[in-house]
Design a protein around this motif. Structure first.
Motif, PDB file in Angstrom:
ATOM      1  N   PRO A  18      30.567  36.845  36.091  1.00  0.00           N
ATOM      2  CA  PRO A  18      29.228  36.281  36.312  1.00  0.00           C
ATOM      3  C   PRO A  18      28.134  37.344  36.350  1.00  0.00           C
ATOM      4  O   PRO A  18      26.991  37.063  35.953  1.00  0.00           O
ATOM      5  N   ARG A  19      28.466  38.546  36.790  1.00  0.00           N
ATOM      6  CA  ARG A  19      27.450  39.604  36.821  1.00  0.00           C
ATOM      7  C   ARG A  19      27.078  40.058  35.406  1.00  0.00           C
ATOM      8  O   ARG A  19      25.920  40.366  35.132  1.00  0.00           O
ATOM      9  N   LEU A  20      28.049  40.093  34.531  1.00  0.00           N
ATOM     10  CA  LEU A  20      27.742  40.407  33.134  1.00  0.00           C
ATOM     11  C   LEU A  20      26.849  39.335  32.526  1.00  0.00           C
ATOM     12  O   LEU A  20      25.879  39.640  31.827  1.00  0.00           O
ATOM     13  N   ARG A  41      35.740  30.230  32.259  1.00  0.00           N
ATOM     14  CA  ARG A  41      34.521  29.510  31.850  1.00  0.00           C
ATOM     15  C   ARG A  41      33.590  29.291  33.038  1.00  0.00           C
ATOM     16  O   ARG A  41      32.369  29.421  32.918  1.00  0.00           O
ATOM     17  N   GLU A  42      34.174  28.939  34.181  1.00  0.00           N
ATOM     18  CA  GLU A  42      33.350  28.688  35.369  1.00  0.00           C
ATOM     19  C   GLU A  42      32.582  29.930  35.799  1.00  0.00           C
ATOM     20  O   GLU A  42      31.528  29.820  36.439  1.00  0.00           O
ATOM     21  N   ARG A  43      33.091  31.098  35.459  1.00  0.00           N
ATOM     22  CA  ARG A  43      32.423  32.355  35.827  1.00  0.00           C
ATOM     23  C   ARG A  43      31.528  32.876  34.700  1.00  0.00           C
ATOM     24  O   ARG A  43      31.047  34.004  34.769  1.00  0.00           O
ATOM     25  N   GLY A  44      31.333  32.068  33.671  1.00  0.00           N
ATOM     26  CA  GLY A  44      30.385  32.434  32.623  1.00  0.00           C
ATOM     27  C   GLY A  44      30.978  33.171  31.450  1.00  0.00           C
ATOM     28  O   GLY A  44      30.233  33.695  30.611  1.00  0.00           O
ATOM     29  N   GLY A  45      32.312  33.215  31.352  1.00  0.00           N
ATOM     30  CA  GLY A  45      32.948  33.964  30.286  1.00  0.00           C
ATOM     31  C   GLY A  45      33.572  33.078  29.219  1.00  0.00           C
ATOM     32  O   GLY A  45      33.859  31.900  29.438  1.00  0.00           O
ATOM     33  N   GLU A  46      33.790  33.676  28.055  1.00  0.00           N
ATOM     34  CA  GLU A  46      34.548  33.032  26.986  1.00  0.00           C
ATOM     35  C   GLU A  46      36.014  33.436  27.135  1.00  0.00           C
ATOM     36  O   GLU A  46      36.331  34.620  27.033  1.00  0.00           O
ATOM     37  N   PRO A  47      36.911  32.501  27.377  1.00  0.00           N
ATOM     38  CA  PRO A  47      38.311  32.874  27.598  1.00  0.00           C
ATOM     39  C   PRO A  47      39.034  33.183  26.296  1.00  0.00           C
ATOM     40  O   PRO A  47      38.859  32.496  25.290  1.00  0.00           O
ATOM     41  N   GLU A 181      29.546  45.493  40.201  1.00  0.00           N
ATOM     42  CA  GLU A 181      28.131  45.813  40.000  1.00  0.00           C
ATOM     43  C   GLU A 181      27.975  47.194  39.367  1.00  0.00           C
ATOM     44  O   GLU A 181      27.106  47.423  38.531  1.00  0.00           O
ATOM     45  N   ALA A 182      28.840  48.133  39.755  1.00  0.00           N
ATOM     46  CA  ALA A 182      28.794  49.473  39.181  1.00  0.00           C
ATOM     47  C   ALA A 182      29.155  49.457  37.701  1.00  0.00           C
ATOM     48  O   ALA A 182      28.595  50.219  36.901  1.00  0.00           O
ATOM     49  N   VAL A 183      30.088  48.599  37.314  1.00  0.00           N
ATOM     50  CA  VAL A 183      30.435  48.475  35.894  1.00  0.00           C
ATOM     51  C   VAL A 183      29.217  48.026  35.089  1.00  0.00           C
ATOM     52  O   VAL A 183      28.897  48.599  34.039  1.00  0.00           O
ATOM     53  N   VAL A 184      28.534  47.008  35.566  1.00  0.00           N
ATOM     54  CA  VAL A 184      27.348  46.504  34.872  1.00  0.00           C
ATOM     55  C   VAL A 184      26.287  47.616  34.760  1.00  0.00           C
ATOM     56  O   VAL A 184      25.667  47.801  33.710  1.00  0.00           O
TER      57      VAL A 184
END
Length: 214
Positions: A18-20, A41-47, A181-184
């Motif tokens: 979700p942070r990405l 998907r619920e976290r905003g990603g393409e699986p 957050e550090a990755v982002v």
């Protein structure tokens, strides 16, 4: 940027997706089982399906960056550590080189620079992480290695402490959310390319903490 997260269903991966998305990226969640697709998907990603002990390279299709945050887990044996944390990580580096995915962020481990440090029980794990890190650093990829200390499931604070290898420093345990957050922040800051950064709980804003200083 389309960012493939390997280990998207793990503790850091779940915080990262979700942070990405919130940062304007297109996150891809690479998982081992289709039963995990809905959570991605619920976290905003393409699986996408990818197995570090089998076929995974197709999951990196069209990716601009890869984040490796997979792990064998503390309940498995050292055989799984070798297959996932070491050999699996190396295979993802090689796949990125072959496919032209230049940007790579590795979630490693604190004291991977000193695998024989105490406690003795963690030495094989740190050796695996160090060997994977070395392979990445010797590749042609634009790489950042993050070495967080002990992880917690606490609320993210947006504030951490960071030191750059191989300088002195230490600090508190760090929430997985703040590692995410550090990755982002690293993906947004090309000055972190070529750096190995140790992460701790702390008081500095994440974007400031991960910025290299002279």
């Amino acid at each position: 940027m389309r960012v493939a997260v390997i280990g998207a269903n793990g503790g850091i991966g779940r915080e990262l997706l979700p942070r990405l998305a919130d940062a304007g990226h297109d996150p891809v969640g690479v998982v081992r089982d289709e039963s995990q697709f809905e959570a991605v998907r619920e976290r905003g990603g393409e699986p996408r399906l990818g197995d570090l002990k089998g076929e995974f390279a197709s999951a990196l299709e069209d990716a601009d960056a890869v984040v490796f945050t997979a792990g064998s887990g503390g309940d498995t044996g050292w055989d799984e550590t070798l297959l996932v944390d070491l050999w699996g990580a190396r295979r993802t580096v090689d796949a990125c080189v072959e496919r032209g995915v230049d940007r790579y962020v590795m979630i490693s481990a604190y004291q991977a620079s000193e695998p024989l440090a105490e406690p003795e029980a963690l030495r094989p794990y740190r050796v695996a992480k160090r060997c994977a890190d070395d392979h990445l650093e010797q590749s042609s990829l634009d790489a950042t290695v993050l070495r967080p200390t002990a992880l917690t499931d606490g609320e993210g604070t947006g504030r951490i402490s960071a030191t750059f290898e191989y300088r002195d420093g230490g600090g508190d345990d760090i929430p997985r959310a703040d590692v995410a957050e550090a990755v982002v922040a690293c993906l947004a800051n090309n000055e972190t390319i070529g750096e190995t950064i140790r992460l701790f709980g702390g008081d500095d804003p994440v974007e400031e903490a991960i910025r290299p200083h002279d």
